[in-house]
Design a protein around this motif. Structure first.
Motif, PDB file in Angstrom:
ATOM      1  N   PRO A  34       0.830  -1.026  -0.068  1.00  0.00           N
ATOM      2  CA  PRO A  34      -0.149  -0.134   0.280  1.00  0.00           C
ATOM      3  C   PRO A  34       0.736   1.219  -0.104  1.00  0.00           C
ATOM      4  O   PRO A  34       0.331   2.166  -0.514  1.00  0.00           O
ATOM      5  CB  PRO A  34      -0.790  -0.013   1.094  1.00  0.00           C
ATOM      6  N   LYS A  35       2.085   1.096   0.676  1.00  0.00           N
ATOM      7  CA  LYS A  35       2.739   2.487   0.957  1.00  0.00           C
ATOM      8  C   LYS A  35       3.557   2.791  -0.262  1.00  0.00           C
ATOM      9  O   LYS A  35       3.427   3.990  -0.752  1.00  0.00           O
ATOM     10  CB  LYS A  35       3.723   2.152   1.870  1.00  0.00           C
ATOM     11  N   THR A  36       3.685   1.827  -1.280  1.00  0.00           N
ATOM     12  CA  THR A  36       4.582   2.043  -2.488  1.00  0.00           C
ATOM     13  C   THR A  36       3.798   1.757  -4.004  1.00  0.00           C
ATOM     14  O   THR A  36       4.256   2.343  -4.868  1.00  0.00           O
ATOM     15  CB  THR A  36       5.909   1.339  -2.648  1.00  0.00           C
ATOM     16  N   GLY A  37       2.703   1.059  -3.631  1.00  0.00           N
ATOM     17  CA  GLY A  37       2.200   0.799  -5.013  1.00  0.00           C
ATOM     18  C   GLY A  37       2.743  -0.392  -5.821  1.00  0.00           C
ATOM     19  O   GLY A  37       2.302  -0.688  -6.873  1.00  0.00           O
ATOM     20  N   LYS A  38       3.927  -0.866  -5.300  1.00  0.00           N
ATOM     21  CA  LYS A  38       4.340  -2.066  -6.037  1.00  0.00           C
ATOM     22  C   LYS A  38       3.570  -3.248  -5.989  1.00  0.00           C
ATOM     23  O   LYS A  38       3.235  -3.723  -4.812  1.00  0.00           O
ATOM     24  CB  LYS A  38       5.888  -2.302  -5.374  1.00  0.00           C
ATOM     25  N   VAL A  39       3.602  -3.872  -7.034  1.00  0.00           N
ATOM     26  CA  VAL A  39       2.710  -5.330  -7.177  1.00  0.00           C
ATOM     27  C   VAL A  39       3.797  -6.393  -6.446  1.00  0.00           C
ATOM     28  O   VAL A  39       5.086  -6.421  -7.311  1.00  0.00           O
ATOM     29  CB  VAL A  39       2.244  -5.568  -8.454  1.00  0.00           C
ATOM     30  N   VAL A  40       3.705  -6.905  -5.397  1.00  0.00           N
ATOM     31  CA  VAL A  40       4.656  -7.599  -4.808  1.00  0.00           C
ATOM     32  C   VAL A  40       4.385  -9.482  -5.106  1.00  0.00           C
ATOM     33  O   VAL A  40       5.376 -10.257  -5.156  1.00  0.00           O
ATOM     34  CB  VAL A  40       4.776  -7.580  -3.541  1.00  0.00           C
TER      35      VAL A  40
END
Length: 800
Positions: free
Chosen positions: A378-384
């Motif tokens: 949520p903080k970076t928007g990166k799909v992990v």
């Protein structure tokens, strides 16, 4: 003076040819000494050329060679690189640099010299051309020897410098012919004048074949040791350099019988490094033969790899980071945001909680089961992490990004968020907050909707009477949320969903009361992005799938700057989170408690049980899981009644269980943190209904249905029809109003959104649903003009 010819004095030492021929003794010179006649050569002596002949031949030969050199030098041009030399794979990496997949047929990845360890560079020089930096571009002696051996049929011979080998690899074909050697000679000389030694060495290291299908030292380092070329040690570099001499034979894993020969070559390389001062004696003594790993990274597209590659490609192209044609040419090194440990955890959770429970031989419905999911920081928007299917080569559609299954009640939080964001009120003027009381009677017509009568069903037609918004969310009460959508304004609800992260092009995302029931068909990745915005206190930034892109190992491609903004107020997002925490603690998603962390989320089910969802988040991770039904032959949506041996699939089952296991494993070792919430004013105060509230509980039969609630017990869904599909449930005999029994049907009307719903042949108003005709409110399509029933709005009893 007499005209007679006068005798002329003889010049001493001269005699006419005639006198000599006649044997005149006077012609022999003074004192009668005659010059001896040179004897003719006879026998074998006639075969030996004279020194004049040798000298003449030599001079002519030198002149021809010089002329030929200049002619050849002027005629032979440096050609364009051959197709094989420039063909590369695109390499897709996890965030930690480990390889996901390569999408080209040729396993090659070009890298700059700076990204190849010095030890590996020196090892190759020691193996192939120790005087590379000081010698000329060609070695005529070795070249003549190799050409002679080739011409006389003694097999493939090398004897070339690194420059010549690079020319052969990069510019010419691999055939062993005299003409190719001549071209190689001239191109090498020209290339040496135009490129630096470093450039030539770099090109050589990127074009040489090392076996195991690997072209170039970067691909070789990955194929044999699973590392990048910059991390190669002296021992590993020496082994790879040894392979250049005999790639197939010296692979000690494929040919263990050849290990002695491979070790001998390896030692030769290391000794050469010592002689050139590239390795100290002590370092040499410490070297142990570096046995390569057993198996190489597959370059295939099986498992999750093919899905990821295609999704990342689409991301690069749609965001105009790299063009489609450029990607096809290859040479890109793409580092994704996916984290390998979380990706593996997602796959394992799906296998443990869903796939291992299927029996495709005994239950046909189990062959329909598909799963999809996406997880976002949520903080970076990166799909992990993403889950797309069991295997790309078996199921091609990427389930994480497909937009053709309804999201069901996972959409409801967006309605409440919009209510708080817009300071919305009920029909009787009460501010909407978690404790606002609504009438939860099933099939209660919504009030204030100008479009016509709309009376959605609750799950199993259950009546809840007066319930708070929090409880209505816990139990996923359709009647409450349809009314709330009207209270807020369905257009505002739609805009809030878009602000949170859904695409404005999401199919079936239209402003109407049915929007609250999740008739829109967003993808799991879309929903994960929207839920991540809620987890991030209302701040939204588009998801990010790519961390870094390099071209040809040298040039970094610019990525678009990620911008974040406050999509909805923190108050709206955090108050929604407080409500969704209750769903996990007390509602339909208690299975998500397996995460072992504070969590918020919402279950959802599509019409006809074709899909079940759970969307949830912790402060660190937002993840959406969907279980979908699809015919493996026709690709048609299929109901999942009976899948896994259960009566039905719902969001609180396998989806929430998968979410719980995945979240627990994905965040293992990370500190447990609680939500830091700033709630809406009055969120902790219950608003009592007014005496004349338009929301007060009805009789449960306002729509005129004559069927008692218990007749449809066990029913889960009578919602809107999937666009293009069949009716939501097999209808009963509408002429009598009786429902179909025995199974998941309810006898409800066709309620497909839009002009394709129903066939307009029956009077569905008696069943409490919406009209199924072509939007005709005159009664021609079976509607009831007196009640103002609106066509095209679903009466979905969508389950949690």
């Amino acid at each position: 003076m007499s005209d007679e010819p006068q005798p002329q004095p003889q010049t001493p030492g001269w005699a006419s040819r005639e006198s000599l021929a006649a044997g005149d003794p006077q012609a022999a010179g003074p004192e009668g000494s005659a010059k001896p006649k040179k004897p003719k050569r006879t026998g074998w002596r006639r075969l030996i050329p004279t020194w004049r002949m040798v000298l003449g031949t030599f001079v002519v030969g030198v002149l021809l060679l010089i002329g030929g050199f200049f002619v050849g030098y002027s005629l032979v041009k440096i050609p364009a690189a051959n197709a094989l030399a420039t063909e590369q794979a695109n390499v897709y990496l996890y965030a930690d640099g480990s390889v996901i997949a390569r999408d080209g047929e040729v396993n090659r990845e070009s890298v700059g010299l700076a990204r190849i360890s010095k030890d590996a560079q020196h090892a190759v020089l020691a193996a192939e051309d120790r005087d590379f930096y000081t010698e000329s571009a060609v070695d005529p002696g070795a070249m003549i020897r190799a050409g002679w051996n080739t011409a006389t049929g003694k097999g493939k011979q090398s004897g070339s410098t690194i420059t010549q080998q690079y020319v052969k690899n990069y510019y010419l074909a691999q055939e062993q012919t005299i003409s190719r050697k001549v071209k190689e000679f001239f191109i090498s000389i020209k290339l040496d004048r135009e490129k630096s030694k470093d450039e030539i060495l770099e090109g050589y290291l990127n074009t040489s074949f090392f076996g195991r299908g690997a072209y170039g030292i970067q691909a070789a380092a990955q194929a044999y040791y699973g590392i990048d070329a910059k991390d190669l040690t002296a021992g590993q570099g020496a082994y790879l350099a040894s392979l250049l001499n005999a790639p197939s034979q010296y692979d000690v894993v494929a040919h263990p019988e050849n290990r002695p020969a491979a070790e001998s070559r390896w030692n030769y390389v290391l000794d050469g490094m010592v002689k050139k001062g590239w390795l100290t004696q002590s370092e040499r003594a410490a070297q142990k033969f570096p046995v390569p790993k057993q198996s190489t990274i597959s370059t295939g597209m099986s498992g999750q790899r093919g899905y990821i590659v295609n999704i990342v490609k689409d991301y690069l192209i749609s965001n105009e980071i790299v063009g489609e044609e450029e990607l096809d040419r290859g040479g890109y090194r793409i580092t994704t945001t996916l984290q390998k440990d979380k990706q593996d955890a997602f796959v394992k959770a799906v296998d443990d909680k869903l796939m291992s429970q299927l029996d495709k031989k005994e239950r046909e419905v189990d062959t329909y089961v598909r799963a999809g999911g996406a997880s976002v920081d949520p903080k970076t928007g990166k799909v992990v992490a993403m889950y797309n299917g069991i295997d790309y080569v078996k199921q091609y559609t990427p389930n994480a990004t497909r937009r053709d299954f309804q999201v069901g009640s996972t959409f409801k939080p967006f309605v409440f968020t919009s209510a708080v964001e817009n300071h919305s009120e009920t029909q009787d003027g009460r501010t909407i907050n978690p404790n606002t009381i609504y009438d939860g009677t099933s099939e209660r017509p919504v009030q204030g909707w100008s479009g016509g009568r709309y009376a959605p069903e609750n799950e199993d037609h259950r009546d809840y009477g007066d319930v708070t918004v929090r409880e209505a969310t816990d139990k996923s009460v359709n009647a409450v949320y349809a009314q709330m959508a009207v209270d807020v304004g369905s257009d505002k609800v739609m805009q809030t969903a878009i602000d949170l992260g859904l695409s404005k092009n999401t199919p079936e995302l239209t402003p109407s009361p049915s929007i609250a029931l999740g008739v829109a068909t967003a993808s799991p990745l879309d929903m994960a992005e929207a839920y991540a915005t809620l987890a991030n206190h209302g701040r939204h930034g588009t998801y990010t799938l790519v961390e870094k892109v390099m071209k040809d190992g040298k040039h970094e491609v610019d990525l678009p700057e990620r911008r974040e903004h406050q999509a909805v107020s923190r108050e709206a997002a955090d108050t929604t989170t407080s409500v969704l925490r209750s769903v996990v603690q007390n509602g339909t998603a208690t299975a998500a408690q397996a995460a072992g962390r504070p969590a918020a989320g919402k279950t959802g089910t599509a019409e006809e049980d074709t899909a079940a969802w759970f969307a949830g988040y912790t402060p660190e991770l937002a993840t959406v899981v969907a279980v979908m039904g699809q015919d493996p032959e026709t690709a048609a949506h299929k109901s999942l009644y009976g899948a896994m041996g259960l009566p039905r699939i719902n969001g609180g089952g396998a989806p929430a269980e998968i979410w719980g296991q995945y979240t627990r494993d994905a965040l293992k070792g990370e500190p447990v943190t609680d939500f830091d919430l700033q709630l809406q004013t009055g969120a902790d105060v219950t608003a009592a209904p007014s005496a004349d509230s338009s929301d007060e509980a009805g009789s449960g039969d306002e729509s005129g249905t004559g069927a008692p609630d218990d007749e449809s017990s066990g029913n889960e869904e009578t919602g809107a029809e999937t666009p293009g599909g069949s009716a939501s449930s097999p209808p009963g005999d509408t002429s009598t109003g009786g429902p179909t029994t025995g199974g998941p049907t309810t006898g409800g009307p066709s309620t497909e959104p839009g002009p394709t719903g129903g066939d307009g042949s029956g009077d569905d108003s008696s069943n409490g649903g919406t009209e199924g005709g072509e939007g005709d409110t005159t009664g021609a399509g079976g509607g009831d003009p007196d009640t103002g029933t609106i066509a095209g709005l679903p009466t979905d009893s969508r389950r949690p």
